[in-house]
Every structure is written in C-alpha cells, then in structure tokens.
Design an enzyme around this catalytic site. Structure first.
Site, mmCIF file in Angstrom:
data_model
loop_
_atom_site.group_PDB
_atom_site.id
_atom_site.type_symbol
_atom_site.label_atom_id
_atom_site.label_comp_id
_atom_site.label_asym_id
_atom_site.label_seq_id
_atom_site.Cartn_x
_atom_site.Cartn_y
_atom_site.Cartn_z
ATOM 1 N N ASN A 286 0.835 -1.193 0.000
ATOM 2 C CA ASN A 286 0.000 0.000 0.000
ATOM 3 C C ASN A 286 0.874 1.248 0.000
ATOM 4 O OD1 ASN A 286 -2.890 -1.085 0.428
ATOM 5 N ND2 ASN A 286 -1.698 -2.167 1.976
ATOM 6 N N CYS B 10 -4.554 -7.105 -4.463
ATOM 7 C CA CYS B 10 -5.311 -5.969 -4.989
ATOM 8 C C CYS B 10 -5.877 -6.376 -6.338
ATOM 9 C CB CYS B 10 -4.399 -4.751 -5.131
ATOM 10 S SG CYS B 10 -5.195 -3.339 -5.926
ATOM 11 N N GLY B 11 -7.204 -6.303 -6.490
ATOM 12 C CA GLY B 11 -7.846 -6.769 -7.708
ATOM 13 C C GLY B 11 -7.448 -5.993 -8.949
ATOM 14 N N ASN C 169 -11.508 -2.261 4.430
ATOM 15 C CA ASN C 169 -11.825 -1.381 3.322
ATOM 16 C C ASN C 169 -13.329 -1.177 3.371
ATOM 17 O OD1 ASN C 169 -9.150 -1.398 1.803
ATOM 18 N ND2 ASN C 169 -9.586 -3.586 1.949
ATOM 19 N N ARG D 227 -8.358 1.183 3.423
ATOM 20 C CA ARG D 227 -7.413 1.151 4.543
ATOM 21 C C ARG D 227 -6.001 1.285 3.987
ATOM 22 N NH1 ARG D 227 -6.181 -4.975 6.619
ATOM 23 N NH2 ARG D 227 -5.856 -5.855 4.559
ATOM 24 N N CYS E 74 -11.886 0.025 -6.638
ATOM 25 C CA CYS E 74 -11.361 -1.037 -5.776
ATOM 26 C C CYS E 74 -11.885 -2.360 -6.305
ATOM 27 C CB CYS E 74 -11.792 -0.825 -4.323
ATOM 28 S SG CYS E 74 -11.242 -2.131 -3.197
ATOM 29 N N GLY E 75 -10.998 -3.165 -6.865
ATOM 30 C CA GLY E 75 -11.416 -4.408 -7.498
ATOM 31 C C GLY E 75 -11.946 -5.444 -6.525
#
Length: 279
Positions: free
Chosen positions: A65, A74-75, A185, A204, A213-214
């Site tokens: 992150n 992470c998608g 999240n 987050r 956001c996937g």
C-alpha cells in the site's frame, strides 16, 4: 531501477520487476512509501513488485500500500500486473499469478481489457450490523482469500450526491471500527438499476477514497448476489474512475468463481531517479 506506472479504472500503481532479485525485499516498504507519495515522487495508490514464483505460477506479485504496509492482494493491481506480465513476456494470454492471498488467474481479453479470477471469500457475512455514533447501520462483512482481504459493505441512499465530508468521516470510523479486528476497506454502494451499482471505497492504508477497488467491487457483488438483489452475472459497477464488471457463481450460501473485468492503462515507464529514496 526501472518502473511502470499503470492504472485500472483510476486505481493507480507503480510496478517494479525484481525477477532477478537485485532489490532486497526488506526495502520494499520504504520504496513503496517513497515512490507512492503524490506530491514528492511518482505517486500511486499502491506498489507491486514482480518476483520469481515460489510454486507453479508464471510469477509472484508482492503488493504494498502507499503507506509502506504490505497488502494481501489488490484486484485492479492484479489486472494491471497481468498486462505487465503479457507485455514483458513473462506470461501468455492466460496466466497464473502468486499473491499473498492465493493464486490469481488472469486473462487478456483485448489490448487493454483484462479479467482476473479473484480469490473466493473465506468470510461472507451478509448481515453484519455495526453501531456507529449510537445508530445501528446495515453492513455486510467479506474477506476475499486466505488470509482474507477485509471489506465492510455498506448501503447508502443517494450515494452519488452524499456530502463528501460526511462520507469520509463515516468511512474512516468504519475502517477502524472494533467490529473489524483487521481493519476494513469500506465499500459504500447504491443499486442504481438492474444489475447496476454505484460504489465508492474508503481504502485502509491509503486512508482516503480511491477511484476504484477491485476486491471491494467483488465483495459488494458477492453480498448482493447472496441477497438476491443482483443476478451475479455481468453486474456493472460504476465508480469515480470508470466501470468494472463482476461475474460470480452462486450455489446455496456459497459464492465462488468471482471474475473481475475492466480496463487497464499503461501511463508511463522509465527509470526511478528519486534522490530522496535511500536504499
């Protein structure tokens, strides 16, 4: 040190190839925190390092992150890294990517359109009300993968026009709420049509709203499919950065085979020359 900058529906990332192992992984956090700072460096929501796989996969994706904390997965990052893998010859049109949360399968649909199979939910609580400022708020809780990426899924009427400051404060309080020991999240959503949703995500570690956001999108559609509010097939999710498509399989109480499809954009590639990066 060479880098790529990409985004998937506005969710942006810096990618560095470390297949040769020249970069000490102990430095990943420092590199991510430095390069993801938007005012002082390249700027991104997160950072991905490409490594040799530990098992039977094309390569390994290590996600950090923007604050330097390692993330499970992470998608949208995975979709972008699949394009990176294809464009750089690490993998073909169908590829397997190791992540901390499990193996992800990626598909090249066209030059810029990529699809991935997200990790199945290890936790899916469709009724998970949370007390916030003395009021019980409707909420669901999802963790994708194992260890799972935590998501609080919260309906908001009039989301597109909801006051920004109030939504931010709500997102921050829920992100740190005691009901979510891992933090969460926070995926706010509103159903806007048949199999169509508008979503905003407070992430987050980013500690702010991101353009997309996937994994959050997959979590929202998983919850709504379980509730019978969407079909689970070709569900369109609109966000600040664009549109993502989710398909899931639903049998009884079980959600599986979550597929995330959306655009990728190769913004730039070059050499890191950041003089503040001391590694």
């Amino acid at each position: 040190m060479k880098f790529w900058k990409m985004n998937g529906a506005g969710n942006d990332f810096v990618i560095i190839n470390n297949m040769n192992g020249q970069i000490n992984p102990e430095k990943y956090g420092v590199i991510a925190k430095t390069l993801c700072e938007r005012h002082m460096s390249i700027g991104a929501d997160g950072m991905m390092f490409v490594e040799k796989p530990q098992g039977d996969a094309d390569y390994r994706m290590v996600f950090y992150n923007s604050d330097g904390n390692m993330g499970e997965m992470c998608g949208n990052g995975a979709r972008c890294i699949c394009r990176f893998g294809y464009e750089t010859g690490l993998a073909g049109e169908v590829q397997t990517v190791e992540t901390t949360a499990g193996v992800v399968i990626g598909y090249r649909m066209s030059e810029r359109l990529y699809k991935i199979r997200l990790n199945d939910p290890s936790v899916l609580e469709v009724n998970y009300p949370v007390e916030l400022d003395g009021t019980m708020r409707e909420c669901a809780y999802v963790e994708l993968g194992n260890p799972g990426i935590p998501h609080a899924v919260v309906p908001i009427v009039g989301l597109a026009d909801f006051p920004e400051r109030l939504l931010f404060d709500m997102g921050r309080k829920l992100r740190y709420h005691e009901a979510f020991p891992k933090g969460a999240n926070v995926n706010f959503y509103e159903i806007t049509g048949e199999d169509e949703i508008f979503e905003r995500t407070y992430e987050r570690y980013v500690e702010d709203f991101t353009y997309a956001c996937g994994t959050g999108t997959g979590s929202v559609v998983s919850v709504l499919t379980r509730k019978g509010l969407v079909s689970g097939k070709n569900v369109k999710v609109n966000m600040t950065g664009g549109q993502l498509i989710i398909d899931v399989d639903h049998e009884g109480d079980r959600i599986s085979n979550i597929y995330l499809t959306g655009p990728t954009n190769m913004v730039c590639c070059g050499e890191v020359t950041d003089e503040d990066l001391n590694i």
